[in-house]
Each structure stands twice: as C-alpha cells, then as structure tokens.
Design an enzyme around this catalytic site. Structure first.
Site, mmCIF file in Angstrom:
data_model
loop_
_atom_site.group_PDB
_atom_site.id
_atom_site.type_symbol
_atom_site.label_atom_id
_atom_site.label_comp_id
_atom_site.label_asym_id
_atom_site.label_seq_id
_atom_site.Cartn_x
_atom_site.Cartn_y
_atom_site.Cartn_z
ATOM 1 C CG ASP A 11 45.592 41.028 39.252
ATOM 2 O OD1 ASP A 11 46.311 40.023 39.108
ATOM 3 O OD2 ASP A 11 45.739 42.071 38.590
ATOM 4 C CD GLU A 106 43.617 38.846 35.641
ATOM 5 O OE1 GLU A 106 42.855 39.765 35.317
ATOM 6 O OE2 GLU A 106 44.662 38.563 35.011
#
Length: 465
Positions: A11, A106
C-alpha cells in the site's frame, strides 16, 4: 488459509499527496490535499501532515479548508499518479507473475508463484525490505507499507500495522503462521473485509465491536442479522479463515528486461554483454511462465531520446537462452552506437505453449542460413511527454498542474484568478523555487507534461490504453 506467510500486500503511503510532495520541493513536510479544490469538491488524498488536522479522503473540500486553511489544495495530476503506479506494479511483477492490483496504489502479490522462500520468515522480511527500497528508488522517493501473511486478510492487516502512524519505522509487518487469530482478535470489526459502515452499525447494535466479539457470537445470530452468505463469511474471517486467491488482472503478452544507464554507452562490447545478460533474465522469466516465444525484440533509447526497436520473428517457438541471446546480439550489430545509448532492453512475445522446430538453420559460427522475418521501428520522441503540453485549456490553470515559462523555466500553478497565474518555479530534484505571478495571457507561459521518471517499466507491464 495457507500454512505459509506467502501473500504480500503493498500500500503506497498517501499516494497522490506523496507524488505532489516529491515533484514540488516546497511542499515537502507541508500539509497537502489533493482534490476538494472546487466549491463542491471532495478530498482524494491528504498528506500525513494534513491528516493531523483531521482531514481525510472522501471529506468535503469545504470542511477540509476549515480544518486546514493553510494547506496546499491541488487539483491532481492523474498522468503522474498513473506513471508511478505502473512503476510500482512492474516492480511487484518481478517478485511474482501473480499480482492483483486493487487500485493505482495498492496490490496483492502471491509470493508462492514467484522465486521466494516462503518457509523462511527472515527471507520474507528481507524480500519486503528490498521491495520497499526498489519502489523508493524507481519512483524517486515514494514510500510504501508492506504486509505479509498467510491470506489476503492477514496481509492487508499486516500492511495496516506497518503504516507510519502505527509506529513501524521500517514500515514492514509480517503475521507469522499460527498467530493469526490472536493478532486480529483485538481489532475493530471494521477490519474484516466487507464490513462497511452499515454492517458495522448492525454489529454494534448486537454488541459486537471487535473481531473477538464477532468470533464469540453465535453463527446463527449473525446469519439471521446479515443473511446466510454474509453471516457465514463473517464468522470464517473472524476466525482468520480466508482462502481467497490472488488473481492476476491480466496475462502478460510479452516479457522484457531493460535498463536505463547513468551515462550514455558507445562501446559495442559493453552493450553486447548487457544484451546477453538481459536475454538470460528474460529466458528465466519465460521458463517460469511455462511458455515459448516466437518473437525477439531489441529496444534502445538513444542519447537524443529517439527510441529504436527491432524484432525477429521465428517460424518456430523457443525458450533457449542461447538462441534468444544470439538473435538479440545480431540485432544489436545493426545499431549505430556513435551517438550513445541511454537504454537497452530485450523482450520476447508471440507466445506458444510448446516448443516448435524452426524452419531455418544456423551454421557452426552462428550465422543464419535462412533469414527470419525482421521488422524495424524508429520512433522519435516528441517533446510533449516532458516539455510543453499540446492539449490543454490555457484559459484554465488548476492549482498544481505543470507549466513551463520561456524565461523562468519549469514550475507549477500555485493559484490563478482575475487574469493572473501565480507560479512556483521548481520541479522534482530542484531547490525550492521562487514564486512569481504572470498574466494569464502571457505568451511565454505554457502548460506542460510532468517530468518522466528515469526508470520505466518493461513493455508488458504497461497496459494498453
């Protein structure tokens, strides 16, 4: 759920805002808010400095301005975000062919499908360390958090634990197999995949606030409240049971390896060694994919940014490192190196699932007795990608967009209105620049594309638009 911690979740940290801080030196360490510029705009991303004031994504821009009136509000530059995202995803695909992007910033990675020792926790930790370093280098300064676990759920929880605000200085977290249930027990029920505000409110009414609460509840009660599918899934996830696979978003149509060099290369022997090394790496990835290639491509970017590429298409398919290297070097022989080469790449494409005999032969010295089909392409790079932008409404100068002024150089829009554009003349890697206001109709003022990153992903990692 697997017996090994073999799923990774990456992320990017405050992605859009971090890209803006990277490209605008004066904003480093400052509150930056992307989105929420117009009267009814919504915040897309807030930097960590802005989050300290309570600003968060999906917040109305008007509220964000009340909370952080001195923040830099920027309209956003999708072109820059997309470029950095492609670099990140290409870097992940070097770990494993199974990469599942969830958004620009992500993704999940199945480490079992790659060349990673998933039984060794220390090795997994080192994989994460090296991945973060590569992402930072290739994106020229962006940071990411990495979580590793035995399932998608565990990997996602781990990456949340690794976030800077959680106190993890290395921004890496690994949930060891066997510790999953204890690790997630104290977390909010909102951490369970699929539990949004509405479901969380219904669980709250049942007195279920944490994952431990959900785990202790009767399954029949949850099924009655949420329905059979949702209730049963919630029970399984609360017990750390998650068998969802990592699903790659697409199958690569080509495999390539390329490098950009710090100094332009002119020596043929040095270039030959690089091409042979690239061919070996490509063949390693080709063999791992279980495929065979009919087309071999050599790509070069010259000192003047002209892109040269040449392809050889065989009548058969191969995964032989010697054969692919031989063809790549042969194409290199036709490249004029006098002006210097800044990038070299070798790629294969036109895949088959089995090896096929070639209909031409090679003599003892490696000379082709029958010529395969050869195609050549030379593409001049226009100044658009890093210079003046051609398609742009010059009457509208949103805050944050790139510009070039014939006298003052490259910069970005600080603000505009009443016929004036206020510019800060700085760019990624420069010193903090000066602010200067110029007339909106100044003929020396031009919209610009963002500066490109030095590292560019191989061709198969760039989805067609």
């Amino acid at each position: 759920m697997r017996s090994t911690a073999s799923i990774l979740h990456l992320d990017m940290d405050a992605f859009f805002a971090s890209v803006e801080q990277r490209d605008k030196p004066s904003l480093v360490g400052k509150a930056v808010i992307v989105g929420g510029v117009g009267g009814r705009g919504v915040v897309a991303t807030a930097s960590y400095e802005a989050r300290k004031f309570g600003v968060h994504s999906a917040m109305a821009g008007s509220q964000a301005r009340r909370l952080a009136p001195n923040a830099a509000f920027l309209s956003g530059r999708f072109e820059s975000y997309r470029e950095s995202s492609k670099v990140v995803m290409a870097t992940l695909r070097e770990l494993s062919p199974l990469v599942e992007p969830l958004s620009l910033d992500e993704a999940f990675v199945d480490l079992e499908a790659g060349d990673v020792d998933v039984e060794n926790l220390d090795a997994l930790q080192q994989v994460a360390v090296e991945l973060r370093a590569r992402v930072a280098e290739r994106t020229e300064g962006l940071s990411c958090s990495v979580g590793i676990g035995s399932s998608k759920f565990m990997a996602k929880v781990a990456s949340e634990m690794a976030k800077p605000q959680r106190g993890h200085t290395d921004q890496i977290a690994l949930i060891a197999p066997g510790t999953e249930a204890d690790t997630i027990a104290p977390l909010s029920a909102r951490a369970i995949p699929g539990v949004g505000p509405v479901t969380a409110e219904r669980l709250e009414k049942l007195g279920l606030r944490t994952i431990a609460d959900v785990r202790a509840a009767r399954e029949s009660e949850l099924v009655h409240e949420l329905g059979h599918a949702s209730g049963a899934s919630l029970v399984a996830l609360s017990r750390a049971r998650d068998d969802r696979p990592v699903v790659a978003s697409r199958i690569a149509k080509s495999i390539s390896v390329e490098d950009t060099f710090e100094h332009d290369l002119t020596h043929r022997e040095e270039c030959r060694q690089i091409v042979e090394r690239h061919a070996g790496l490509v063949c390693g990835r080709l063999k791992k994919s279980g495929q065979f290639a009919r087309t071999v491509t050599l790509k070069a970017k010259m000192a003047d940014f002209t892109v040269w590429s040449r392809s050889v298409t065989l009548t058969g398919a191969t995964d032989s490192p010697e054969r692919i290297s031989q063809l790549a070097v042969r194409m290199l022989d036709s490249l004029d190196l006098r002006e210097g080469v800044r990038l070299l790449g070798v790629g294969v494409s036109n895949f088959a699932t089995s090896a096929q005999e070639e209909l031409f032969v090679v003599d003892d010295e490696g000379r082709l007795l029958d010529e395969p089909e050869v195609t050549e392409e030379i593409t001049p790079i226009q100044p658009g990608p890093f210079g003046r932008r051609r398609s742009f409404d010059g009457r509208n100068w949103p805050p944050g967009v790139d510009l070039i002024h014939d006298e003052y150089g490259r910069g970005w829009v600080w603000g505009s209105g009443h016929g004036i554009v206020t510019c800060r003349f700085e760019y990624r890697g420069s010193e903090i620049g000066r602010v200067k206001s110029v007339p909106q109709d100044d003929e020396a003022l031009h919209p610009a594309h963002p500066l490109p990153l030095a590292w560019q992903p191989p061709q198969e990692d760039v989805p067609s638009e």
